[in-house]
Structure formats: structure tokens, C-alpha cells
Design an enzyme around this catalytic site. Structure first.
Site, PDB file in Angstrom:
ATOM      1  N   HIS A  21      41.592  30.942  39.049  1.00  0.00           N
ATOM      2  CA  HIS A  21      42.155  31.190  37.726  1.00  0.00           C
ATOM      3  C   HIS A  21      42.259  32.696  37.526  1.00  0.00           C
ATOM      4  CE1 HIS A  21      41.879  30.098  33.138  1.00  0.00           C
ATOM      5  NE2 HIS A  21      42.833  30.995  33.378  1.00  0.00           N
ATOM      6  N   LEU A  83      49.179  36.089  31.036  1.00  0.00           N
ATOM      7  CA  LEU A  83      49.637  34.901  31.744  1.00  0.00           C
ATOM      8  C   LEU A  83      48.470  34.283  32.499  1.00  0.00           C
ATOM      9  CD1 LEU A  83      51.984  33.068  32.752  1.00  0.00           C
ATOM     10  CD2 LEU A  83      52.237  34.677  34.663  1.00  0.00           C
ATOM     11  N   HIS A  84      48.196  33.005  32.245  1.00  0.00           N
ATOM     12  CA  HIS A  84      47.185  32.273  33.001  1.00  0.00           C
ATOM     13  C   HIS A  84      47.838  31.723  34.261  1.00  0.00           C
ATOM     14  CE1 HIS A  84      43.868  32.053  30.040  1.00  0.00           C
ATOM     15  NE2 HIS A  84      44.865  32.271  29.189  1.00  0.00           N
ATOM     16  N   CYS A  85      47.180  31.926  35.390  1.00  0.00           N
ATOM     17  CA  CYS A  85      47.666  31.457  36.691  1.00  0.00           C
ATOM     18  C   CYS A  85      46.540  30.635  37.304  1.00  0.00           C
ATOM     19  CB  CYS A  85      48.001  32.654  37.586  1.00  0.00           C
ATOM     20  SG  CYS A  85      49.080  33.860  36.808  1.00  0.00           S
TER      21      CYS A  85
END
Length: 91
Positions: A21, A83-85
Site C-alpha cells: 500500500h 493517490l492510494h496504490c
């Protein structure tokens, strides 16, 4: 930072929700996704953020299913665009 350049930084989330994450954050202050405009500059910023996130996920979790997303107010905990990845599975 795991990645940094003149426009953004990326690092592991301190409270990961998935196997991997990352957060990708612009250096310039943008309060939220709602403050992005359909300008070439903002479009390029979002593309760059997604490309960095994808590269990190591909390197750290090859072949994993990946999700990318922004929090939309009022569901954001920080008033700065990020931005969450995530590489699944979720934790």
C-alpha cells in the site's frame, strides 16, 4: 521516500490496508480530488501519480491485482491530494 521528483513523492502507507500500500502525493498543495481541474497540467499530474504508483506495485508485487484511488471529501482524513496504490489481497 520510495520515489521523489520535483512534482511528487511516494512512500508506503503507515497503516497498510493491503499486501502492499503506497501513497503518491504531489508536492504542490492541492486540497482534494475535487480541486483538480480539467487542465493539461492537472491531467498530467494525475497521469504521473498513477504511473509512479503502478511502477511501485509492479516492482513490489509483480502480477498482483492492483487498485488505485483517491478519497473524496468528506471521506478523506488529510486535506492534501494523495493517490492510494494497493496490491491485493486486502489485510
Amino acid at each position: 521516500f520510495d520515489v521523489q521528483d520535483e512534482t511528487l513523492v511516494a512512500f508506503k502507507d503507515i497503516r497498510p490496508a493491503a499486501h502492499k500500500h503506497y501513497l503518491v502525493i504531489p508536492r504542490a498543495h492541492i486540497e482534494s480530488v475535487r480541486h483538480l481541474k480539467p487542465t493539461p497540467e492537472d491531467v498530467e499530474l494525475v497521469r504521473s501519480m498513477a504511473a509512479v504508483g503502478k511502477k511501485l506495485i509492479d516492482e513490489e508485487a509483480p502480477g498482483a491485482e492492483a487498485l488505485f484511488g483517491f478519497h473524496v471529501p468528506p471521506f478523506n482524513s488529510v486535506d492534501h491530494l494523495h493517490l492510494h496504490c494497493l496490491a491485493l489481497p486486502f489485510k
